[in-house]
Design a protein around this motif. Structure first.
Motif, PDB file in Angstrom:
ATOM      1  N   ILE A 295       8.944  -9.817   5.190  1.00 49.66           N
ATOM      2  CA  ILE A 295       8.649 -10.093   3.885  1.00 49.66           C
ATOM      3  C   ILE A 295       9.325 -11.444   3.451  1.00 49.66           C
ATOM      4  O   ILE A 295       8.858 -12.495   2.823  1.00 49.66           O
ATOM      5  N   ARG A 296      10.797 -11.354   3.605  1.00 44.78           N
ATOM      6  CA  ARG A 296      11.432 -12.872   3.168  1.00 44.78           C
ATOM      7  C   ARG A 296      10.948 -13.869   3.906  1.00 44.78           C
ATOM      8  O   ARG A 296      10.771 -14.987   3.208  1.00 44.78           O
ATOM      9  N   THR A 297      10.692 -13.790   5.155  1.00 47.55           N
ATOM     10  CA  THR A 297      10.164 -14.976   5.750  1.00 47.55           C
ATOM     11  C   THR A 297       8.670 -15.536   5.260  1.00 47.55           C
ATOM     12  O   THR A 297       8.529 -16.692   4.908  1.00 47.55           O
ATOM     13  N   LEU A 298       8.029 -14.522   5.067  1.00 47.65           N
ATOM     14  CA  LEU A 298       6.503 -14.925   4.538  1.00 47.65           C
ATOM     15  C   LEU A 298       6.944 -15.463   2.822  1.00 47.65           C
ATOM     16  O   LEU A 298       6.155 -16.468   2.623  1.00 47.65           O
ATOM     17  N   GLU A 299       7.885 -14.883   2.240  1.00 46.39           N
ATOM     18  CA  GLU A 299       7.985 -15.552   0.791  1.00 46.39           C
ATOM     19  C   GLU A 299       8.144 -16.936   0.887  1.00 46.39           C
ATOM     20  O   GLU A 299       8.065 -17.775   0.056  1.00 46.39           O
ATOM     21  N   ARG A 300       9.240 -17.222   1.945  1.00 44.86           N
ATOM     22  CA  ARG A 300       9.738 -18.582   2.158  1.00 44.86           C
ATOM     23  C   ARG A 300       8.533 -19.428   2.316  1.00 44.86           C
ATOM     24  O   ARG A 300       8.464 -20.586   1.812  1.00 44.86           O
ATOM     25  N   GLU A 301       7.596 -19.123   3.259  1.00 42.98           N
ATOM     26  CA  GLU A 301       6.699 -19.833   3.773  1.00 42.98           C
ATOM     27  C   GLU A 301       5.612 -20.099   2.668  1.00 42.98           C
ATOM     28  O   GLU A 301       4.985 -21.218   2.500  1.00 42.98           O
ATOM     29  N   LEU A 302       5.500 -19.058   1.733  1.00 42.06           N
ATOM     30  CA  LEU A 302       4.182 -19.365   0.545  1.00 42.06           C
ATOM     31  C   LEU A 302       5.166 -19.875  -0.536  1.00 42.06           C
ATOM     32  O   LEU A 302       4.514 -20.218  -1.320  1.00 42.06           O
TER      33      LEU A 302
ATOM     34  N   ASP B  27       0.806  -1.155  -0.015  1.00 42.29           N
ATOM     35  CA  ASP B  27      -0.016   0.048   0.076  1.00 42.29           C
ATOM     36  C   ASP B  27       0.930   1.216  -0.013  1.00 42.29           C
ATOM     37  O   ASP B  27       0.434   2.219  -0.512  1.00 42.29           O
ATOM     38  N   ARG B  28       1.932   1.197   0.695  1.00 39.76           N
ATOM     39  CA  ARG B  28       2.852   2.435   0.931  1.00 39.76           C
ATOM     40  C   ARG B  28       4.132   2.508  -0.114  1.00 39.76           C
ATOM     41  O   ARG B  28       4.594   3.431  -0.446  1.00 39.76           O
ATOM     42  N   GLY B  29       4.145   1.372  -1.062  1.00 39.53           N
ATOM     43  CA  GLY B  29       5.234   1.419  -2.043  1.00 39.53           C
ATOM     44  C   GLY B  29       6.732   1.233  -1.671  1.00 39.53           C
ATOM     45  O   GLY B  29       7.635   1.455  -2.464  1.00 39.53           O
ATOM     46  N   SER B  30       6.906   1.349  -0.341  1.00 38.54           N
ATOM     47  CA  SER B  30       8.330   1.125  -0.066  1.00 38.54           C
ATOM     48  C   SER B  30       8.509   0.436   1.471  1.00 38.54           C
ATOM     49  O   SER B  30       7.679   0.373   2.259  1.00 38.54           O
ATOM     50  N   MET B  31       9.753  -0.439   1.650  1.00 41.81           N
ATOM     51  CA  MET B  31       9.923  -0.969   3.095  1.00 41.81           C
ATOM     52  C   MET B  31       9.983   0.265   3.904  1.00 41.81           C
ATOM     53  O   MET B  31       9.481   0.053   5.094  1.00 41.81           O
ATOM     54  N   ALA B  32      10.915   1.181   3.754  1.00 44.09           N
ATOM     55  CA  ALA B  32      10.903   2.515   4.696  1.00 44.09           C
ATOM     56  C   ALA B  32       9.482   3.151   5.091  1.00 44.09           C
ATOM     57  O   ALA B  32       9.358   3.215   6.386  1.00 44.09           O
ATOM     58  N   ALA B  33       8.425   3.174   4.174  1.00 41.64           N
ATOM     59  CA  ALA B  33       7.336   3.798   4.693  1.00 41.64           C
ATOM     60  C   ALA B  33       6.616   2.888   5.549  1.00 41.64           C
ATOM     61  O   ALA B  33       5.732   3.353   6.383  1.00 41.64           O
ATOM     62  N   ALA B  34       6.359   1.820   5.170  1.00 43.72           N
ATOM     63  CA  ALA B  34       5.878   0.656   6.000  1.00 43.72           C
ATOM     64  C   ALA B  34       6.597   0.444   7.375  1.00 43.72           C
ATOM     65  O   ALA B  34       5.923   0.420   8.344  1.00 43.72           O
ATOM     66  N   ALA B  35       7.961   0.555   7.390  1.00 43.29           N
ATOM     67  CA  ALA B  35       8.519   0.545   8.695  1.00 43.29           C
ATOM     68  C   ALA B  35       8.287   1.622   9.571  1.00 43.29           C
ATOM     69  O   ALA B  35       7.952   1.594  10.724  1.00 43.29           O
ATOM     70  N   ARG B  36       8.007   2.873   8.975  1.00 41.36           N
ATOM     71  CA  ARG B  36       7.685   4.073   9.847  1.00 41.36           C
ATOM     72  C   ARG B  36       6.301   3.715  10.501  1.00 41.36           C
ATOM     73  O   ARG B  36       5.775   4.196  11.523  1.00 41.36           O
ATOM     74  N   HIS B  37       5.344   3.119   9.547  1.00 39.93           N
ATOM     75  CA  HIS B  37       3.996   3.048  10.152  1.00 39.93           C
ATOM     76  C   HIS B  37       4.038   2.064  11.192  1.00 39.93           C
ATOM     77  O   HIS B  37       3.080   2.093  12.023  1.00 39.93           O
ATOM     78  N   LEU B  38       4.812   0.923  10.798  1.00 40.90           N
ATOM     79  CA  LEU B  38       4.790   0.148  12.030  1.00 40.90           C
ATOM     80  C   LEU B  38       5.631   0.152  13.202  1.00 40.90           C
ATOM     81  O   LEU B  38       5.793  -0.633  14.179  1.00 40.90           O
ATOM     82  N   ASN B  39       6.396   1.204  12.915  1.00 43.41           N
ATOM     83  CA  ASN B  39       7.299   1.529  14.057  1.00 43.41           C
ATOM     84  C   ASN B  39       8.451   0.520  14.446  1.00 43.41           C
ATOM     85  O   ASN B  39       8.808  -0.018  15.548  1.00 43.41           O
ATOM     86  N   ILE B  40       8.805  -0.144  13.301  1.00 44.34           N
ATOM     87  CA  ILE B  40      10.105  -1.175  13.180  1.00 44.34           C
ATOM     88  C   ILE B  40      10.990  -0.501  12.263  1.00 44.34           C
ATOM     89  O   ILE B  40      10.890   0.365  11.435  1.00 44.34           O
ATOM     90  N   THR B  41      12.226  -1.230  12.167  1.00 40.66           N
ATOM     91  CA  THR B  41      13.008  -0.741  11.254  1.00 40.66           C
ATOM     92  C   THR B  41      12.873  -1.334   9.847  1.00 40.66           C
ATOM     93  O   THR B  41      12.392  -2.552   9.740  1.00 40.66           O
ATOM     94  N   PRO B  42      13.545  -0.806   8.870  1.00 36.17           N
ATOM     95  CA  PRO B  42      13.158  -1.315   7.341  1.00 36.17           C
ATOM     96  C   PRO B  42      13.934  -2.627   7.264  1.00 36.17           C
ATOM     97  O   PRO B  42      13.339  -3.393   6.537  1.00 36.17           O
ATOM     98  N   ALA B  43      14.737  -3.053   8.110  1.00 34.17           N
ATOM     99  CA  ALA B  43      15.597  -4.431   7.932  1.00 34.17           C
ATOM    100  C   ALA B  43      14.564  -5.336   8.839  1.00 34.17           C
ATOM    101  O   ALA B  43      14.439  -6.396   8.068  1.00 34.17           O
ATOM    102  N   ALA B  44      13.901  -5.132   9.598  1.00 30.61           N
ATOM    103  CA  ALA B  44      12.847  -5.958  10.247  1.00 30.61           C
ATOM    104  C   ALA B  44      11.874  -6.070   9.281  1.00 30.61           C
ATOM    105  O   ALA B  44      11.201  -7.325   9.149  1.00 30.61           O
TER     106      ALA B  44
END
Length: 291
Positions: A36-43, A14-31
């Motif tokens: 996302i990598r974990t979810l991709e591996r599971e799916l 929805d926000r188009g970038s890892m950094a924007a999502a990180a700011r909304h979720l209050n976590i780091t872009p690395a997190a």
């Protein structure tokens, strides 16, 4: 599967970038990237494609995006059902154009104060479409015009506001007779193919008035601006403010009785969000009483 990872995926898309999502979720872009990598591996499929600082959803990601939203909504509903002492969860609400700009902001302001745990998804649309969405279960409720046909048994409707027809004219015509205005001045017609415009057309026919038509559209605020600019007059429901800023208009009441446009709330009987809908009904009635 951790549903938080699905939420992160949706925010990234929805926000188009890892950094924007990180700011909304209050976590780091690395997190965010790790989730996302974990979810991709599971799916077993790539969900987003990275291009510099931005990301775009992949074909595989697009296929699961709506299902991910539905899963998160179901999880929210589970919390709401388990926590029966409070009103919480997501409420999916439709609104016709005049309600969306008129009474609905006041209703939502009251909802936010009284029920901070409710998340409201708002879908604009015309009344005929929104009735179908409520009946199909895609929306929990909608603020709409009264339907000109019987509702399905699974739906309820409650009146919130009546809006009688008025002749909308520039302030310079405030002292004129409304029927004389409709006969002699160019008419900006409220779209007769829509429910509200149909009432105006029926009134003109019943009164034997053949207007000098100039324009026809289904946009009340635009009609108000056009009348203010001297492009004509209009026969419209006396819709709820706010009106466009700066217009100088007069509303001429019609002689004798006329059918009013009726706006109300339609909702489906039962369902997981019945408590939220009940809260919405009370706030709608409180706002209607104030107006």
């Amino acid at each position: 599967m951790d549903t938080q990872f699905l939420r992160t995926f949706i925010y990234v898309v929805d926000r188009g970038s890892m950094a924007a999502a990180a700011r909304h979720l209050n976590i780091t872009p690395a997190a965010v990237a790790q989730q996302i990598r974990t979810l991709e591996r599971e799916l077993g499929a790539p969900l987003v494609a990275r291009a510099g600082r931005t990301v775009a959803v992949t074909e595989e990601g697009a296929r699961i995006l709506q299902r991910a939203r539905d899963i998160l909504r179901d999880v929210t509903d589970l919390r709401s059902a388990a926590n029966d002492l409070s009103v919480s969860g997501e409420l999916r609400l439709g609104a016709c154009p005049t309600a969306l700009a008129g009474m609905l902001p006041d209703v939502l302001a009251r909802m936010v104060r009284s029920f901070p745990q409710i998340n409201v998804f708002i879908q604009p649309g015309y009344s005929a479409e929104l009735y179908g969405e409520v009946d199909a279960g895609a929306l929990d409720a909608a603020v709409v015009l009264e339907a000109p046909y019987p509702l399905p048994k699974a739906c309820n409707w409650e009146l919130l506001r009546e809006e009688p027809l008025v002749v909308l004219v520039p302030e310079s015509m405030a002292a004129r007779d409304p029927h004389d205005v409709l006969r002699s001045e160019p008419l900006i017609r409220y779209d007769r193919h829509q429910w509200g415009g149909r009432q105006a057309d029926e009134y003109l026919r019943a009164a034997g008035i053949v207007p000098k038509e100039r324009f026809e559209l289904n946009a009340l605020n635009a009609i108000a601006v056009m009348v203010d600019r001297g492009l004509g007059v209009s026969l419209v429901p006396d819709w709820s403010r706010p009106w466009p800023e700066g217009v100088r208009l007069a509303r001429l009441p019609l002689p004798g009785p006329c059918k009013a446009r009726r706006i109300g709330l339609v909702w489906a009987t039962g369902g997981a969000r019945a408590r939220a809908v009940a809260a919405l009904r009370e706030e709608c009635k409180a706002v209607s009483a104030q107006r």
